[in-house]
Design a protein around this motif. Sequence first.
Motif, mmCIF file in Angstrom:
data_model
loop_
_atom_site.group_PDB
_atom_site.id
_atom_site.type_symbol
_atom_site.label_atom_id
_atom_site.label_comp_id
_atom_site.label_asym_id
_atom_site.label_seq_id
_atom_site.Cartn_x
_atom_site.Cartn_y
_atom_site.Cartn_z
ATOM 1 N N GLY A 4 21.471 -36.026 17.254
ATOM 2 C CA GLY A 4 20.329 -35.419 16.559
ATOM 3 C C GLY A 4 20.751 -34.199 15.769
ATOM 4 N N LEU A 5 20.338 -34.173 14.497
ATOM 5 C CA LEU A 5 20.614 -33.005 13.647
ATOM 6 C C LEU A 5 19.289 -32.340 13.271
ATOM 7 N N GLY A 6 19.174 -31.065 13.552
ATOM 8 C CA GLY A 6 17.966 -30.319 13.200
ATOM 9 C C GLY A 6 18.218 -29.394 12.018
ATOM 10 N N VAL A 7 17.173 -29.187 11.228
ATOM 11 C CA VAL A 7 17.253 -28.202 10.143
ATOM 12 C C VAL A 7 16.011 -27.322 10.212
ATOM 13 N N VAL A 8 16.242 -26.019 10.137
ATOM 14 C CA VAL A 8 15.124 -25.083 10.058
ATOM 15 C C VAL A 8 15.011 -24.651 8.604
ATOM 16 N N LEU A 9 13.879 -24.950 8.007
ATOM 17 C CA LEU A 9 13.668 -24.591 6.602
ATOM 18 C C LEU A 9 12.553 -23.549 6.539
ATOM 19 N N VAL A 10 12.898 -22.376 6.045
ATOM 20 C CA VAL A 10 11.908 -21.302 5.932
ATOM 21 C C VAL A 10 11.548 -21.130 4.449
ATOM 22 N N GLY A 11 10.257 -21.226 4.145
ATOM 23 C CA GLY A 11 9.810 -21.063 2.759
ATOM 24 C C GLY A 11 9.839 -22.373 2.009
ATOM 25 N N ASP A 12 9.576 -22.299 0.693
ATOM 26 C CA ASP A 12 9.473 -23.542 -0.065
ATOM 27 C C ASP A 12 10.345 -23.539 -1.318
ATOM 28 N N ASP A 13 11.542 -22.968 -1.196
ATOM 29 C CA ASP A 13 12.484 -22.997 -2.313
ATOM 30 C C ASP A 13 12.800 -24.454 -2.668
ATOM 31 N N ASN B 289 17.495 -24.947 20.367
ATOM 32 C CA ASN B 289 18.565 -24.682 21.348
ATOM 33 C C ASN B 289 18.306 -25.448 22.648
ATOM 34 N N ASN B 290 17.005 -25.572 22.985
ATOM 35 C CA ASN B 290 16.645 -26.160 24.288
ATOM 36 C C ASN B 290 16.295 -27.644 24.225
ATOM 37 N N ASN B 291 16.271 -28.205 23.020
ATOM 38 C CA ASN B 291 15.887 -29.614 22.886
ATOM 39 C C ASN B 291 17.123 -30.507 23.105
ATOM 40 N N PRO B 292 17.140 -31.289 24.204
ATOM 41 C CA PRO B 292 18.340 -32.079 24.503
ATOM 42 C C PRO B 292 18.614 -33.188 23.487
ATOM 43 N N GLU B 293 17.602 -33.537 22.688
ATOM 44 C CA GLU B 293 17.834 -34.589 21.676
ATOM 45 C C GLU B 293 18.497 -34.042 20.416
ATOM 46 N N VAL B 294 18.508 -32.709 20.293
ATOM 47 C CA VAL B 294 19.141 -32.077 19.126
ATOM 48 C C VAL B 294 20.541 -31.628 19.545
ATOM 49 N N HIS B 295 21.549 -32.225 18.929
ATOM 50 C CA HIS B 295 22.931 -31.885 19.310
ATOM 51 C C HIS B 295 23.526 -30.829 18.396
ATOM 52 N N GLY B 296 23.010 -30.774 17.159
ATOM 53 C CA GLY B 296 23.455 -29.750 16.226
ATOM 54 C C GLY B 296 22.309 -29.408 15.305
ATOM 55 N N PHE B 297 22.265 -28.161 14.846
ATOM 56 C CA PHE B 297 21.249 -27.830 13.839
ATOM 57 C C PHE B 297 21.736 -26.665 13.000
ATOM 58 N N LEU B 298 20.997 -26.452 11.915
ATOM 59 C CA LEU B 298 21.349 -25.335 11.039
ATOM 60 C C LEU B 298 20.077 -24.697 10.517
ATOM 61 N N VAL B 299 20.233 -23.469 10.116
ATOM 62 C CA VAL B 299 19.153 -22.773 9.420
ATOM 63 C C VAL B 299 19.511 -22.849 7.945
ATOM 64 N N GLN B 300 18.644 -23.464 7.147
ATOM 65 C CA GLN B 300 18.952 -23.628 5.724
ATOM 66 C C GLN B 300 19.016 -22.252 5.056
ATOM 67 N N LEU B 301 20.141 -21.983 4.398
ATOM 68 C CA LEU B 301 20.339 -20.709 3.713
ATOM 69 C C LEU B 301 20.265 -20.930 2.199
ATOM 70 N N PRO B 302 19.922 -19.961 1.406
ATOM 71 C CA PRO B 302 19.574 -18.611 1.819
ATOM 72 C C PRO B 302 18.155 -18.543 2.396
ATOM 73 N N LEU B 303 17.951 -17.602 3.323
ATOM 74 C CA LEU B 303 16.614 -17.361 3.841
ATOM 75 C C LEU B 303 15.838 -16.555 2.795
ATOM 76 N N PRO B 304 14.514 -16.651 2.810
ATOM 77 C CA PRO B 304 13.746 -15.822 1.878
ATOM 78 C C PRO B 304 14.051 -14.333 2.096
ATOM 79 N N LYS B 305 13.802 -13.544 1.057
ATOM 80 C CA LYS B 305 14.050 -12.092 1.136
ATOM 81 C C LYS B 305 13.378 -11.491 2.365
ATOM 82 N N GLY B 306 14.036 -10.513 2.961
ATOM 83 C CA GLY B 306 13.420 -9.791 4.072
ATOM 84 C C GLY B 306 13.997 -10.204 5.423
ATOM 85 N N PHE B 307 14.680 -11.364 5.473
ATOM 86 C CA PHE B 307 15.267 -11.788 6.752
ATOM 87 C C PHE B 307 16.701 -11.268 6.868
#
Length: 277
Positions: free
Chosen positions: A29-38, A81-99
């Motif tokens: 399982g691959l997870g992606v965290v996408l913040v904002g709507d770039d 981090n705690n989801n056993p079905e997700v083996h790797g994930f990433l936070v999509q960069l760049p994050l919106p300003k302010g992070f």
Amino acid sequence: MIRIDGKEVSKAIREKIKSEVAELGFSPGLGVVLVGDDPASQVYVRNKFKACETVGMTSFETKLPADVSPADLKKAIEDLNNNPEVHGFLVQLPLPKGFDTDEVLSWVDPKKDADGLTIENIGLFHAGQPRSIPCTPHGVIKMIKHYDFAIEGKNAVVIGRSQIVGWPMARLLMNENATVTVCHSRTQDLKSFTKQADIVVVAAGKPEFVDQSFFKEDTVVLDVGIHRKEGNGLVGDVKTEGCEGHLAGLSPVPGGVGPMTITMLLENTLRLARASH
Ligand SMILES: NC(=O)c1ccc[n+]([C@@H]2O[C@H](COP(=O)([O-])OP(=O)(O)OC[C@H]3O[C@@H](n4cnc5c(N)ncnc54)[C@H](OP(=O)(O)O)[C@@H]3O)[C@@H](O)[C@H]2O)c1
């Protein structure tokens, strides 16, 4: 001049990943965290998920608004981090300003860090014991090797020293026994370095910033840059006019390093999935 075709190289590697996934007995399982709507980030995430499908991996998308609070973003990362079905994930960069990107990355469990950007994984990588290998430079090495260009003993110049591309690129070229010079924005007379090089990786993030005159004949050039042109289409950091007939090889934009970056993300996910079982 050989067109160093990232799609072609990707195809071969993805076939191999697909058959290795099939032998695993579970779907990585691959997870992606996408913040904002770039819009560019949305396209990148879509492409990553499409790639997952082609090799039998499962994707997990966490979409958050640009004004999400740091506490809620941290909670979303901890859920992965705690989801056993997700083996790797990433936070999509760049994050919106302010992070604070470094702080956000510090919340990612290094054992699930598919991009290899946590401090622990950067350390392991530079210590020669990689857990995740930075995807873009890893893809570049695979492309050079796929077309049988020699690396050992060659003069390699990397333009750019970012944590995500230039710096790990230099390390991987050194691992392959190249003699490596890293150039950056304070380098004086950049051309005097690139003109000596057998291999040049251009990752300055500046559209069509170097041209044929920067390279001696028969240089192998990998163009990492990716920029949207006015109107439509994409260009890299290399102005391609005049390169044909002068260089030994050049990776195109699009269709060069970009697809390989995603393929190497799949490879990291597979590696993390194996390590977790
Ligand atoms: N195809 C893909 O999959 C992929 C993946 C990642 C990145 N990219 C693209 O690759 C490019 C680079 O990405 P990045 O994240 O490494 O960018 P970055 O963090 O902006 O780093 C750019 C690097 O280039 C150097 N630089 C800037 N101007 C220069 C100049 N005039 N001469 C020599 N060096 C110069 C900078 O030097 P200083 O350190 O001195 O500032 C810096 O080290 C971008 O276009 C990005 O979109 C593509």
